[in-house]
Write a protein that holds these residues in place. Sequence first.
Motif, PDB file in Angstrom:
ATOM      1  N   UNK A 223       0.948  -1.327   0.071  1.00 16.41           N
ATOM      2  CA  UNK A 223       0.075   0.193   0.093  1.00 16.41           C
ATOM      3  C   UNK A 223       0.736   1.245   0.024  1.00 16.41           C
ATOM      4  N   UNK A 224       2.195   1.096  -0.746  1.00 17.34           N
ATOM      5  CA  UNK A 224       2.840   2.260  -0.637  1.00 17.34           C
ATOM      6  C   UNK A 224       2.489   3.518  -1.513  1.00 17.34           C
ATOM      7  N   UNK A 225       2.411   4.630  -1.218  1.00 22.09           N
ATOM      8  CA  UNK A 225       1.893   5.650  -1.733  1.00 22.09           C
ATOM      9  C   UNK A 225       2.473   5.849  -3.170  1.00 22.09           C
ATOM     10  N   UNK A 226       1.871   6.108  -4.162  1.00 21.86           N
ATOM     11  CA  UNK A 226       2.234   6.324  -5.557  1.00 21.86           C
ATOM     12  C   UNK A 226       2.215   7.617  -6.152  1.00 21.86           C
ATOM     13  N   UNK A 227       1.199   8.433  -6.457  1.00 19.58           N
ATOM     14  CA  UNK A 227       1.219   9.733  -6.740  1.00 19.58           C
ATOM     15  C   UNK A 227      -0.252  10.459  -6.530  1.00 19.58           C
ATOM     16  N   UNK A 228      -0.107  11.646  -6.452  1.00 21.91           N
ATOM     17  CA  UNK A 228      -1.289  12.363  -5.978  1.00 21.91           C
ATOM     18  C   UNK A 228      -1.299  13.789  -6.634  1.00 21.91           C
ATOM     19  N   UNK A 229      -2.585  14.399  -7.011  1.00 19.28           N
ATOM     20  CA  UNK A 229      -2.902  15.701  -7.119  1.00 19.28           C
ATOM     21  C   UNK A 229      -3.603  16.467  -6.238  1.00 19.28           C
ATOM     22  N   UNK A 230      -3.051  17.622  -5.857  1.00 22.36           N
ATOM     23  CA  UNK A 230      -4.053  18.408  -4.792  1.00 22.36           C
ATOM     24  C   UNK A 230      -4.237  19.788  -5.398  1.00 22.36           C
ATOM     25  N   UNK A 231      -5.474  20.153  -4.801  1.00 20.03           N
ATOM     26  CA  UNK A 231      -5.883  21.447  -5.337  1.00 20.03           C
ATOM     27  C   UNK A 231      -6.494  22.107  -4.195  1.00 20.03           C
ATOM     28  N   UNK A 232      -6.263  23.591  -3.978  1.00 21.12           N
ATOM     29  CA  UNK A 232      -6.865  24.290  -2.735  1.00 21.12           C
ATOM     30  C   UNK A 232      -7.270  25.452  -3.213  1.00 21.12           C
ATOM     31  N   UNK A 233      -8.525  26.135  -2.611  1.00 25.23           N
ATOM     32  CA  UNK A 233      -8.685  27.479  -3.209  1.00 25.23           C
ATOM     33  C   UNK A 233      -9.516  28.092  -2.004  1.00 25.23           C
ATOM     34  N   UNK A 378      11.796  31.425  17.472  1.00 26.23           N
ATOM     35  CA  UNK A 378      11.124  30.551  17.644  1.00 26.23           C
ATOM     36  C   UNK A 378       9.706  30.404  17.351  1.00 26.23           C
ATOM     37  N   UNK A 379       9.212  29.223  16.703  1.00 25.89           N
ATOM     38  CA  UNK A 379       8.086  29.002  15.885  1.00 25.89           C
ATOM     39  C   UNK A 379       7.586  27.889  16.243  1.00 25.89           C
ATOM     40  N   UNK A 380       6.151  27.769  16.830  1.00 27.28           N
ATOM     41  CA  UNK A 380       5.452  26.553  17.245  1.00 27.28           C
ATOM     42  C   UNK A 380       4.093  26.580  16.343  1.00 27.28           C
ATOM     43  N   UNK A 381       3.698  25.417  15.824  1.00 25.49           N
ATOM     44  CA  UNK A 381       2.507  25.315  15.222  1.00 25.49           C
ATOM     45  C   UNK A 381       1.668  24.162  15.592  1.00 25.49           C
ATOM     46  N   UNK A 382       0.489  24.240  15.959  1.00 29.99           N
ATOM     47  CA  UNK A 382      -0.345  23.029  16.110  1.00 29.99           C
ATOM     48  C   UNK A 382      -1.484  22.851  15.029  1.00 29.99           C
ATOM     49  N   UNK A 383      -1.631  21.590  14.609  1.00 31.33           N
ATOM     50  CA  UNK A 383      -2.400  21.473  13.272  1.00 31.33           C
ATOM     51  C   UNK A 383      -3.537  20.344  13.393  1.00 31.33           C
ATOM     52  N   UNK A 384      -4.236  20.334  12.599  1.00 31.19           N
ATOM     53  CA  UNK A 384      -5.360  19.384  12.405  1.00 31.19           C
ATOM     54  C   UNK A 384      -5.955  19.385  10.970  1.00 31.19           C
ATOM     55  N   UNK A 385      -5.761  18.158  10.172  1.00 32.81           N
ATOM     56  CA  UNK A 385      -6.201  18.198   8.760  1.00 32.81           C
ATOM     57  C   UNK A 385      -6.412  16.858   8.389  1.00 32.81           C
ATOM     58  N   UNK A 386      -7.148  16.780   7.413  1.00 30.54           N
ATOM     59  CA  UNK A 386      -7.555  15.361   6.653  1.00 30.54           C
ATOM     60  C   UNK A 386      -7.088  15.815   5.337  1.00 30.54           C
ATOM     61  N   UNK A 387      -5.861  14.645   5.073  1.00 30.79           N
ATOM     62  CA  UNK A 387      -5.300  14.778   3.930  1.00 30.79           C
ATOM     63  C   UNK A 387      -4.562  13.312   3.330  1.00 30.79           C
ATOM     64  N   UNK A 388      -3.838  13.268   2.283  1.00 31.34           N
ATOM     65  CA  UNK A 388      -2.778  12.368   1.920  1.00 31.34           C
ATOM     66  C   UNK A 388      -1.704  12.638   2.045  1.00 31.34           C
ATOM     67  N   UNK A 389      -0.494  11.856   1.849  1.00 31.62           N
ATOM     68  CA  UNK A 389       0.787  12.115   1.969  1.00 31.62           C
ATOM     69  C   UNK A 389       1.172  13.298   1.079  1.00 31.62           C
ATOM     70  N   UNK A 390       0.353  13.631  -0.252  1.00 27.86           N
ATOM     71  CA  UNK A 390       0.885  14.681  -1.022  1.00 27.86           C
ATOM     72  C   UNK A 390       0.340  15.888  -0.365  1.00 27.86           C
ATOM     73  N   UNK A 391      -0.719  15.938   0.268  1.00 26.80           N
ATOM     74  CA  UNK A 391      -1.406  17.304   0.757  1.00 26.80           C
ATOM     75  C   UNK A 391      -0.496  17.693   1.918  1.00 26.80           C
ATOM     76  N   UNK A 392      -0.167  16.853   2.770  1.00 22.93           N
ATOM     77  CA  UNK A 392       0.782  16.918   3.753  1.00 22.93           C
ATOM     78  C   UNK A 392       2.060  17.614   3.487  1.00 22.93           C
ATOM     79  N   UNK A 393       2.728  17.088   2.229  1.00 18.68           N
ATOM     80  CA  UNK A 393       3.974  17.527   1.842  1.00 18.68           C
ATOM     81  C   UNK A 393       3.826  18.918   1.247  1.00 18.68           C
ATOM     82  N   UNK A 394       2.893  19.215   0.664  1.00 20.37           N
ATOM     83  CA  UNK A 394       2.439  20.287  -0.061  1.00 20.37           C
ATOM     84  C   UNK A 394       2.323  21.511   0.860  1.00 20.37           C
ATOM     85  N   UNK A 395       1.484  21.120   2.073  1.00 20.03           N
ATOM     86  CA  UNK A 395       1.479  21.997   3.040  1.00 20.03           C
ATOM     87  C   UNK A 395       2.816  22.543   3.922  1.00 20.03           C
TER      88      UNK A 395
END
Length: 577
Positions: A223-233, A378-395
Amino acid sequence: MNRSKINAMLAGVMLAALAVPGGAGAQSLSYGKASVGGGEGAGSAEAASDDADAAAPAGGHRGRHGRARLSPYIEAAQVISAQLAPSHDVLTWSSLAAGVDGGLDGRNTQASFSVRYERRFGYGKADDGDTLSGLARASVGLIPRTLSLEAGALATRTSSDGGAALPGGVNPGQSTRLWSAYAGPSLATHAGDVAVNGAYRIGYTEVGSPGAVVAPGAAANVDLFDHSVTQMASLHAGTAPGDALPVGVGIGGGWYREDISNLDQRINDLNLRADLAVPVSDTVSLVGGVGYEKVRVSSRDAAIDPITHLPVVQNGRYVTDKSAPRRIAYDTSGLIWDAGVTWRPSRRTALEAHVGRRYGSTTWYGSFGWRATRRSALNISVYDSIAGLGGELNRALVELPTDFEVNRNAVTGDINGCVAARDPATTKGSACLTGALGGLRSATFRSRGIQASWSVSAGRLGWGVGAGYDRRKFIAAPGTVLASANGLLDENAWVSAWLNGQIDRSSSFATFAYVDWFQSRLDGNDGTAIGANASYGRSLGDHLSANAALSIQGIQRSKAPDTWDASAMLGLRYSFF
């Protein structure tokens, strides 16, 4: 997609990615000394960063508009690597490399990039191979202070072990390529007292051959990730407190979609919301929002072999049954809300914290940015999202600063995962991609976590620390081959540290160390990855320098033998400038 075409595309994006601003990630609208968050918490701390940039003194880095940095080079090296466990092989190879590091700091354009191509010639058991690695982040103002174009790209090597994506092995045969890139415009303008912010971006992510990606001794993972396309507006309009009303009000909406090739998975997220900011003092505001959101995750099933009645696997991955109906893995809609506080006592300090309801359950997110001195942040961030590997890397690429130096493993040339801010006082500070990599699984997930970075530039030295925790709860449709992963967790906690500096006018050094603790409920293969590398360089005059480096890395696992290797490198580099 043909590998040579991908390499050419990413090299072009990294060098032409001199075309892109920060902040197309989670969108928020600034209300002077506080901001109303409209997404996952990138608000006021980022605004504080922008103000700090604008307020930087003339002698600061940002004050020297139009300064370009360009350092092209060629390099030859000899490497020896000793596998300490579980076997005791010694590998050696020669390498030839060409690369360019640089950036641009203009009034309307900021960019940083590091691109390297390396060809390896193995002896004995060592594999031949070639590697394109690089990281780029840039912003260009198409219409100053109104319309800008943003882009970023990553090319690296990685291996996979249970719930963790690990730095590429010293031997190229033990790792695979990973590519990720995005681009899109951002809008920031006013219509009278109404501030209008909008953004769109499209991204692409791909993981290479699954046959090489699994670390030695680990179980194969189809189940290794292959590829994805993400869009955000996104689009948001609002007024600041004291303009049209005593309070700040806003309204906006966002859309996110990710199409993952594995089993034709799809994430579709649409939300609309109204925001309110109530100032309670010159530095503190109470903020909140309410709206509607619809999120759906769906997929198809794997094709079934009519003879064996088992899922069909081709080239190491499940084959999607295109004729199968789309099945719903996650579907929620209804009221969303959050409430929080923003605190902004100065241009150098900003805090934003929210709690509410989203994705059908409680959510929390926030950020904190602090410019402790002119040379530290110093920078700190707390996050919560639904995505796949591609979406997380783009973010994660969006959140990188546009003025950085890449930390590389001097022995392998791989990107270590963190970037060091060239001037922490006038950028977002240092940042790491470690948390976004997580594992390389194909299933979509809800990701919650925290990450922090502290960076300092002090005379001839620069150092930093990054740390984080990422928890991924997987989402998979019932009745499909991935159904058993639904609701299970992968968890990662990691720490990275680096120290770089100039010893004298002719010599310099760089060090990097990391620890990654990973735990997977999918296969129970928990473990720890540890690594460190150090390099020394000395100028020989006439653009020529000699380099030496040492590296050690290891993986300790609960269900597989430990692996350790140590390596050393000697090389010569010719820099054209």
